[in-house]
Design a protein around this motif. Sequence first.
Motif, PDB file in Angstrom:
ATOM      1  N   LEU A 178     -72.756 -14.329-130.658  1.00 10.88           N
ATOM      2  CA  LEU A 178     -73.390 -13.869-131.895  1.00 10.88           C
ATOM      3  C   LEU A 178     -72.345 -13.544-132.966  1.00 10.88           C
ATOM      4  CD1 LEU A 178     -76.133 -11.519-130.399  1.00 10.88           C
ATOM      5  CD2 LEU A 178     -76.525 -13.709-131.554  1.00 10.88           C
ATOM      6  N   ARG A 179     -71.181 -13.099-132.529  1.00  7.54           N
ATOM      7  CA  ARG A 179     -70.160 -12.696-133.496  1.00  7.54           C
ATOM      8  C   ARG A 179     -69.619 -13.887-134.283  1.00  7.54           C
ATOM      9  NH1 ARG A 179     -64.966  -9.867-131.048  1.00  7.54           N
ATOM     10  NH2 ARG A 179     -64.755 -11.999-130.228  1.00  7.54           N
ATOM     11  N   LEU A 198     -72.022 -14.989-137.098  1.00 14.35           N
ATOM     12  CA  LEU A 198     -72.087 -13.875-138.047  1.00 14.35           C
ATOM     13  C   LEU A 198     -70.804 -13.785-138.863  1.00 14.35           C
ATOM     14  CD1 LEU A 198     -73.807 -11.082-135.906  1.00 14.35           C
ATOM     15  CD2 LEU A 198     -74.777 -12.320-137.854  1.00 14.35           C
ATOM     16  N   ALA A 199     -69.667 -14.033-138.200  1.00 12.19           N
ATOM     17  CA  ALA A 199     -68.393 -14.012-138.925  1.00 12.19           C
ATOM     18  C   ALA A 199     -68.347 -15.127-139.966  1.00 12.19           C
ATOM     19  CB  ALA A 199     -67.235 -14.145-137.942  1.00 12.19           C
ATOM     20  N   MET A 252     -70.970 -16.503-141.481  1.00 10.78           N
ATOM     21  CA  MET A 252     -71.877 -16.122-142.566  1.00 10.78           C
ATOM     22  C   MET A 252     -71.248 -15.049-143.447  1.00 10.78           C
ATOM     23  SD  MET A 252     -75.368 -15.997-140.284  1.00 10.78           S
ATOM     24  CE  MET A 252     -76.322 -15.249-141.591  1.00 10.78           C
ATOM     25  N   LEU A 253     -70.576 -14.071-142.836  1.00 10.24           N
ATOM     26  CA  LEU A 253     -69.964 -12.999-143.606  1.00 10.24           C
ATOM     27  C   LEU A 253     -68.828 -13.519-144.473  1.00 10.24           C
ATOM     28  CD1 LEU A 253     -69.744  -9.973-144.227  1.00 10.24           C
ATOM     29  CD2 LEU A 253     -68.223  -9.760-142.240  1.00 10.24           C
ATOM     30  N   THR A 291     -70.180 -15.721-147.314  1.00  5.29           N
ATOM     31  CA  THR A 291     -70.846 -14.910-148.343  1.00  5.29           C
ATOM     32  C   THR A 291     -69.831 -14.146-149.178  1.00  5.29           C
ATOM     33  OG1 THR A 291     -72.754 -14.662-146.873  1.00  5.29           O
ATOM     34  CG2 THR A 291     -72.583 -13.127-148.721  1.00  5.29           C
ATOM     35  N   ILE A 318     -73.314 -21.641-144.068  1.00  6.40           N
ATOM     36  CA  ILE A 318     -74.168 -20.508-143.683  1.00  6.40           C
ATOM     37  C   ILE A 318     -75.410 -21.009-142.950  1.00  6.40           C
ATOM     38  CG2 ILE A 318     -75.621 -18.653-144.589  1.00  6.40           C
ATOM     39  CD1 ILE A 318     -73.577 -18.309-146.842  1.00  6.40           C
ATOM     40  N   ALA A 335     -74.565 -21.832-139.423  1.00  9.00           N
ATOM     41  CA  ALA A 335     -74.431 -20.606-138.633  1.00  9.00           C
ATOM     42  C   ALA A 335     -75.800 -20.021-138.296  1.00  9.00           C
ATOM     43  CB  ALA A 335     -73.585 -19.581-139.389  1.00  9.00           C
ATOM     44  N   ILE A 336     -76.728 -20.075-139.259  1.00 14.95           N
ATOM     45  CA  ILE A 336     -78.079 -19.567-139.007  1.00 14.95           C
ATOM     46  C   ILE A 336     -78.776 -20.407-137.939  1.00 14.95           C
ATOM     47  CG2 ILE A 336     -80.360 -19.247-140.045  1.00 14.95           C
ATOM     48  CD1 ILE A 336     -78.952 -18.503-142.653  1.00 14.95           C
ATOM     49  N   LEU A 389     -77.459 -19.383-134.668  1.00 16.63           N
ATOM     50  CA  LEU A 389     -78.044 -18.100-134.276  1.00 16.63           C
ATOM     51  C   LEU A 389     -79.480 -18.272-133.795  1.00 16.63           C
ATOM     52  CD1 LEU A 389     -76.814 -15.552-136.984  1.00 16.63           C
ATOM     53  CD2 LEU A 389     -76.304 -15.530-134.544  1.00 16.63           C
ATOM     54  N   SER A 413     -80.692 -17.355-130.093  1.00 18.57           N
ATOM     55  CA  SER A 413     -81.732 -16.347-129.869  1.00 18.57           C
ATOM     56  C   SER A 413     -82.910 -16.929-129.096  1.00 18.57           C
ATOM     57  CB  SER A 413     -82.200 -15.775-131.210  1.00 18.57           C
ATOM     58  OG  SER A 413     -82.772 -16.797-132.015  1.00 18.57           O
TER      59      SER A 413
END
Length: 489
Positions: free
Chosen positions: A270-271, A274-275, A277-278, A281, A301, A304-305, A308, A312
């Motif tokens: 997950l990291r 998220l990294a 996307m962060l 952004t 992004i 990455a989504i 994710l 999930s």
Amino acid sequence: MFASSIRFRLNFWFAFMQVVISVAASVYLLCLDNSNRMQDLDASLERRLTPLHFAARDSLALENNTPSSWQVPPNVNIDAVTSRRDFLQRALLGRGSELFSKQWVNEGVYFVIWSASKQILAASPNLPESIPLPVAQGENGPINLRTIGGNREAFQFTAAQDIVLVGQSMQAMEAEHQAYVMQIMGFVLCVFVIGLLASRKIIYNAITPLEAIAKSAAQMSLGNIQGRLKAPNPADEVGQLVNTLNSTFSRIDEAFAQQNRFVADAAHELRTPLAVMLSETQAVLNRPRSNQEYVVSLNRILDAIQKLRKLSESLLTLAQLDAEQYRQTPESFDLGLLIDECIGEICRLAETKNVTIHNRVEPITVLGDPDQLCQVFTNLLSNAIEYGTPNSEVHLWVSRSADSAKPALGIHVSNTGETISHEEQKHLFERFYRVDKSRSRAGSHAGLGLAICQRIVNEHNGIISVQSENGLTVFTVWLPEPLATGHSP
């Protein structure tokens, strides 16, 4: 507190059962002894009644002057006899009488003979007072028995309705019976004490290891799950219990370790998106950019989504499988058409890798959950394309197993690429396990697909296996015979 103790309850119930068994055995033995003594007394009275009955008969024969039907006792001078009463007195109580002796008196035996008119013809000196007359039973009736006032009596009616009765005091018999009662009580008490002491020793030896196990288990529950219990005797039931508990603790320890690895791997997976996307952004917001740069950042992004979302969904599927909430909806369907649908879903991926898929799965009607099995074959095809050599081929075919220990129908998916070692094959179906970690981390695979495939195949009572040699890797899904219902029309 004592009532809740197993040791106390075992001792209590063992003592209770000892008391019940001892009382029941004592009552049985005492009743049997009393019955045997009463039978012996009745038999003795009947033996003594018989000669008295003959004497009464002979005295009547004398009175009727019919000497052919009676015998004169040796101690009786027939010429001196004046009456029937005199005959009975001489025959039964006179000097040298063989019918009544001092032994009878010492044993408490008495007798009496009544005439048909209820007059006493003869009676022993120790005859109790106020003996009730027996009730008439008819001519030559059977010998009857009764108990009156602590005496046991046997009586019989003669043909002339004379009554012959012989009795004996039961005091001696009751005294012997009471002595026997005391012996039985003493014996039962000794057996009870010895049994109680032996049971306490046995229960102590049986419970002490369990208490030691409970203490060790309590210490392990405080966090020392790696510890193991020790069995005093591994061959007995307690030893088997210890072995079972140790096996359970080992599985729990492994489950905790697997859960920790699962959480760590999931957090790591997950990291990464998220990294991405962060960072994208922050880069977009750091300064104004051109439209093309915005599109590139948004695409990163979006990737990455997507990763994710897929991760999930895989985690949710595994959680449902673990909780047995991922229910099957079995139905009959054509396996060949299902494989075609799975190929259609990953055809774009095959085109990007320039991989050709050869499907030789003939139409076969099977029974199962088509959505779940489609997820299995789609995952296997996706792995075969992504981890296979570019510009290569992926083959699918069906075979039948002749091994009775293996499910009958096998669906094979093969590709060419790097050989998977035997050591890696052992862990291939573990969660978050990847053969090529660098390539997997860069791609969209998190190492959950094969774990999900194995769980779904297991839910269908099947087996999934892998073989990899000389660059050829073959995954096989074996389905049991009940699922393979034959060729479709």
